[in-house]
Motif scaffolding. Structure first.
Motif, PDB file in Angstrom:
ATOM      1  N   ASP A  88       5.867  -5.799  -6.110  1.00  0.00           N
ATOM      2  CA  ASP A  88       4.673  -5.636  -5.289  1.00  0.00           C
ATOM      3  C   ASP A  88       3.748  -6.846  -5.458  1.00  0.00           C
ATOM      4  O   ASP A  88       3.649  -7.443  -6.531  1.00  0.00           O
ATOM      5  N   ASP A  89       3.076  -7.207  -4.372  1.00  0.00           N
ATOM      6  CA  ASP A  89       2.159  -8.345  -4.395  1.00  0.00           C
ATOM      7  C   ASP A  89       1.021  -8.168  -5.395  1.00  0.00           C
ATOM      8  O   ASP A  89       0.395  -9.151  -5.813  1.00  0.00           O
ATOM      9  N   THR A  98       0.918  -9.764 -10.555  1.00  0.00           N
ATOM     10  CA  THR A  98       0.882 -11.215 -10.702  1.00  0.00           C
ATOM     11  C   THR A  98       0.881 -11.588 -12.182  1.00  0.00           C
ATOM     12  O   THR A  98       0.550 -10.768 -13.049  1.00  0.00           O
TER      13      THR A  98
END
Length: 306
Positions: free
Chosen positions: A4-5, A8
């Motif tokens: 998923d974006d 990070t």
């Protein structure tokens, strides 16, 4: 499975810091973020994972078993990424423990030693390898990645956007003659008056060889070449023994007391701009930034003495 974006590396760093410190304020101080930003990063990380990592007890976040399990994987991911970054930077020479510098023979008397000494004071653990050669050889080595930076003489300022250039100083071209030559007392030398004299020159690829060719284009005749050599020290020795005359930059005067440098007539006037050059893709490399700073300092010090 696609990641998923919301997941990070930066959020993983925040997450691992919180797992270590268990305090939003302390994490924010360490990472230079606001407590709100830390809380938001943890919350969005949970959203990206689509499962809870913490339970809320008042204003406190208490890690769940899922958080401890995820922390092990997150730590390995961060370590692997850091190792990858270090490896590719080392492959590219970025902040490597060794800096490969190329230079002209004629710069080894004062310029290069002073620059390297200053560089070592700035970065004591840095190892420096020095390669000497012609302009052509050094430029090729820089382009092919065998050198990290070069300090050479240029007839014209570089225009390539692929290279960073830092000028150090300008050096005029003179006639080099043996002591006691018939031209010793001349206020300036007109090469047109030396048509019958022998000359010694450097082979092609040296910037001084280019200066030699340009000067005799202006003179209107081809000089009589007594000998062509591959290094400037041989040229100095041959001139000192009276084998022939030469054209040399002013910095050569300090190499030998057995030759004299005489000014050329204005129509032959030319100079070399001694310049540091390295790839623009590495303009933020700490080693090259230190080298550039030392070159600028040397240039300012030299200008201050004139």
């Amino acid at each position: 499975m696609a990641i998923d974006d919301e997941i990070t590396l930066k959020k993983l760093e925040v997450f691992l810091a919180f797992m270590q410190m268990s305090n939003l304020t302390r994490v924010s101080e360490r990472l230079g973020l606001s407590a709100v930003s830390v809380h938001r990063a943890l919350h969005s990380l949970e959203e990206g994972l689509r499962c809870p990592l913490f339970k809320r007890e008042g204003r406190n976040l208490i890690p769940l078993k899922s958080a401890y399990a995820f922390a092990e994987h997150a730590q390995r991911a961060i370590a692997a990424c850091e190792a990858g970054v270090a490896e590719v930077r080392e492959m590219s020479g970025f902040n490597a423990p060794r800096l490969r510098i190329g230079s002209l023979y004629s710069l080894t008397l004062r310029c290069i030693p002073k620059v390297i000494i200053g560089l070592k004071l700035r970065k004591p653990t840095l190892d420096v390898n020095l390669t000497l050669g012609s302009n052509r050889e050094l430029l090729n080595s820089l382009e092919e990645g065998r050198l990290d930076a070069i300090i050479i003489g240029l007839k014209e300022p570089p225009v390539s956007q692929d290279l960073v250039s830092v000028p150090l100083f300008n050096d005029l071209i003179y006639l080099a003659a043996h002591l006691g030559s018939p031209y010793a007392d001349a206020a300036e030398i007109d090469l047109a008056d030396m048509r019958d004299q022998p000359f010694v020159t450097l082979s092609e690829g040296f910037v001084t060889s280019d200066s030699f060719s340009r000067a005799f284009e202006i003179s209107g005749y081809s000089p009589r070449i007594a000998m062509e050599v591959g290094d400037i020290f041989s040229l100095i020795n041959l001139v000192s023994e009276g084998i022939g005359y030469g054209l040399l930059p002013g910095r050569i005067g300090a190499f030998s007391s057995r030759i004299q440098l005489l000014p050329l007539a204005k129509k032959y006037a030319s100079h070399q701009q001694v310049t540091l050059m390295f790839s623009a893709s590495r303009e933020r490399d700490p080693n090259l930034l230190a080298l550039a700073a030392e070159c600028r300092l040397y240039g300012r010090q030299l200008a201050g003495k004139e």
